[in-house]
Write a protein that holds these residues in place. Structure first.
Motif, short mmCIF file in Angstrom:
data_model
loop_
_atom_site.label_atom_id
_atom_site.label_comp_id
_atom_site.label_asym_id
_atom_site.label_seq_id
_atom_site.Cartn_x
_atom_site.Cartn_y
_atom_site.Cartn_z
N CYS A 265 24.88 -70.79 28.42
CA CYS A 265 25.04 -69.40 28.84
C CYS A 265 25.81 -68.63 27.79
CB CYS A 265 25.77 -69.34 30.19
SG CYS A 265 26.11 -67.66 30.77
N SER A 266 25.36 -67.41 27.50
CA SER A 266 26.02 -66.58 26.49
C SER A 266 26.92 -65.52 27.12
CB SER A 266 24.97 -65.92 25.59
OG SER A 266 24.08 -65.13 26.36
N GLY A 267 27.19 -65.64 28.43
CA GLY A 267 28.10 -64.71 29.08
C GLY A 267 27.40 -63.56 29.76
N PHE A 268 28.10 -62.46 29.90
CA PHE A 268 27.54 -61.29 30.56
C PHE A 268 26.47 -60.64 29.68
CE2 PHE A 268 27.62 -56.69 31.61
CZ PHE A 268 27.29 -56.78 32.95
N ASP A 269 25.39 -60.19 30.31
CA ASP A 269 24.29 -59.57 29.58
C ASP A 269 24.69 -58.16 29.14
OD1 ASP A 269 21.95 -58.55 28.58
OD2 ASP A 269 20.69 -59.25 30.24
N LEU A 270 25.01 -58.01 27.87
CA LEU A 270 25.48 -56.72 27.35
C LEU A 270 24.40 -55.64 27.39
CD1 LEU A 270 27.63 -57.92 24.33
CD2 LEU A 270 28.39 -57.32 26.63
N GLY A 271 23.16 -56.04 27.58
CA GLY A 271 22.09 -55.06 27.75
C GLY A 271 22.30 -54.19 28.98
N GLU A 272 23.08 -54.69 29.93
CA GLU A 272 23.36 -53.93 31.14
C GLU A 272 24.17 -52.67 30.84
OE1 GLU A 272 22.49 -54.64 34.55
OE2 GLU A 272 21.06 -55.83 33.39
N LEU A 273 24.92 -52.69 29.74
CA LEU A 273 25.79 -51.55 29.42
C LEU A 273 25.00 -50.27 29.20
CD1 LEU A 273 28.35 -53.23 26.99
CD2 LEU A 273 28.50 -52.97 29.46
N ARG A 274 23.74 -50.41 28.79
CA ARG A 274 22.90 -49.21 28.57
C ARG A 274 22.67 -48.43 29.87
NH1 ARG A 274 19.24 -52.91 26.72
NH2 ARG A 274 19.57 -53.69 24.62
N LYS A 275 22.80 -49.12 30.99
CA LYS A 275 22.53 -48.48 32.29
C LYS A 275 23.78 -47.82 32.87
CE LYS A 275 19.44 -52.38 33.28
NZ LYS A 275 19.21 -53.52 34.20
N TRP A 276 24.93 -48.08 32.25
CA TRP A 276 26.18 -47.59 32.82
C TRP A 276 26.50 -46.19 32.30
CZ3 TRP A 276 30.05 -52.31 32.50
CH2 TRP A 276 29.50 -53.37 33.25
N GLU A 277 27.10 -45.40 33.16
CA GLU A 277 27.49 -44.05 32.79
C GLU A 277 28.95 -44.03 32.35
OE1 GLU A 277 26.71 -41.27 35.84
OE2 GLU A 277 24.56 -41.71 35.94
N LYS A 278 29.23 -43.28 31.30
CA LYS A 278 30.59 -43.14 30.80
C LYS A 278 31.29 -42.01 31.54
CE LYS A 278 33.12 -42.61 26.44
NZ LYS A 278 33.01 -42.36 25.00
N GLY B 296 36.35 -57.04 21.86
CA GLY B 296 37.45 -56.51 22.66
C GLY B 296 37.23 -56.59 24.15
N VAL B 297 36.38 -57.52 24.57
CA VAL B 297 36.10 -57.69 26.00
C VAL B 297 36.95 -58.83 26.55
CG1 VAL B 297 34.33 -58.20 27.73
CG2 VAL B 297 33.74 -56.86 25.69
N PRO B 298 37.83 -58.58 27.52
CA PRO B 298 38.69 -59.63 28.06
C PRO B 298 37.95 -60.53 29.05
CG PRO B 298 39.11 -57.60 29.23
CD PRO B 298 38.10 -57.27 28.16
N LEU B 299 38.61 -61.60 29.45
CA LEU B 299 38.03 -62.54 30.40
C LEU B 299 38.24 -62.05 31.83
CD1 LEU B 299 39.09 -65.92 28.75
CD2 LEU B 299 37.01 -64.57 28.43
N LEU B 300 37.19 -62.18 32.64
CA LEU B 300 37.22 -61.68 34.02
C LEU B 300 36.81 -62.73 35.04
CD1 LEU B 300 35.53 -58.21 33.36
CD2 LEU B 300 37.91 -58.55 34.01
#
Length: 288
Positions: A76-89, A169-173
């Motif tokens: 496993c490579s962790g959280f799918d960073l492709g999901e970030l494209r769907k998030w609103e800032k 810069g992503v911490p562990l959750l």
């Protein structure tokens, strides 16, 4: 062995096979992360299914040991960073009193409440029955955190661990800061956590992160062999000792409390074993 089946999800699920579950007659459940095109990165629907699979394993009295693995040559490579494209800032001009409520992280991930769903699914669970993790390829970032859910890690010779999220810069959750130091010690854990450097299989074995190193392509097979061996011994005793270990590591306020907990759990199992032995002796005497 039954055919691989995903946990039941709504018909609209676009990836119904992202988590594979098999249950065997011998009491070994296998749970596989199956998103090889994304290096088995975890998106939110997959996280929900992964947690559901572990909850189902815990509840099923016919299943004793779990083998946790990834398909396609990587864990496993962790959280799918492709999901970030769907998030609103959130808006930049919000005052400090509103920033906490507008946190991007809080808007997508729930705070800890017991064993509720973590960002990658089961990260807030202490699984109630033994788990063996078969590591191939990469177990990095949140993937490394997920591997720490297991009691035992069987690692292929070319496997790599690492907190690669450090560079972004992503911490562990998902419990990485809690579990890793208990498994390998605080000093070694801080080295790995802070540097984000890769940890190869040989080093993982040396520091106690891996229990066994096997040739490439053999981790799942070796983990299954180990699981079948564990499933063959009396489970009450196995789980009493395992439970006492975790209590001492995470929950005990003192050495005396840890010893007391071990004793009380052992008494329950010992009484069962003694009664069985006494009944066996009575049967043997009756034959003479």
């Amino acid at each position: 062995m039954n055919n691989s089946q995903p946990p039941r999800m709504p018909p609209s699920d676009p990836e119904p096979h992202s988590i594979l579950v098999e249950k065997t007659a011998g009491g070994v459940t296998t749970i596989g992360i199956n998103r090889p095109d994304r290096k088995n990165a975890i998106n939110p629907p997959t996280a929900t299914k992964l947690r559901a699979a572990f909850l189902d394993f815990e509840k099923d009295p016919s299943q004793k040991i779990c083998v946790f693995y990834g398909t396609g040559g990587t864990f496993c490579s962790g959280f799918d960073l492709g999901e970030l494209r769907k998030w609103e800032k959130p808006a930049e001009d919000q005052d400090s009193s509103k920033r906490r409520d507008s946190s991007i992280t809080r808007s997508h991930f729930k705070p800890v409440q017991g064993r509720n769903e973590a960002p990658l699914g089961p990260g807030r669970m202490q699984i109630e029955k033994p788990v063996i993790c078969a590591i191939s390829g990469h177990a990095v970032a949140g993937g490394m955190e997920l591997s720490l859910l297991a009691d035992i890690r069987v690692v292929e010779e070319d496997a790599i661990f690492g907190i690669f999220s450090r560079r972004f810069g992503v911490p562990l959750l998902d419990g990485g800061t809690v579990r890793l130091q208990e498994i390998i010690g605080l000093g070694r854990a801080l080295d790995i956590l802070l540097t984000g450097r890769p940890v190869a299989a040989t080093e993982a074995m040396h520091i106690g992160l891996a229990a066994k190193v096997v040739p490439k392509g053999e981790a799942f097979k070796e983990a299954m062999k180990m699981a079948q061996s564990l499933a063959a011994v009396p489970q009450e005793c196995l789980n009493a000792d395992r439970k006492a270990c975790y209590h001492a590591a995470y929950n005990s306020p003192s050495f005396e409390d840890a010893l007391s907990y071990e004793f009380e759990e052992a008494v329950k199992v010992s009484d069962l074993a003694i009664h069985k032995a006494m009944n066996f002796n009575k049967r043997e005497k009756a034959r003479l």
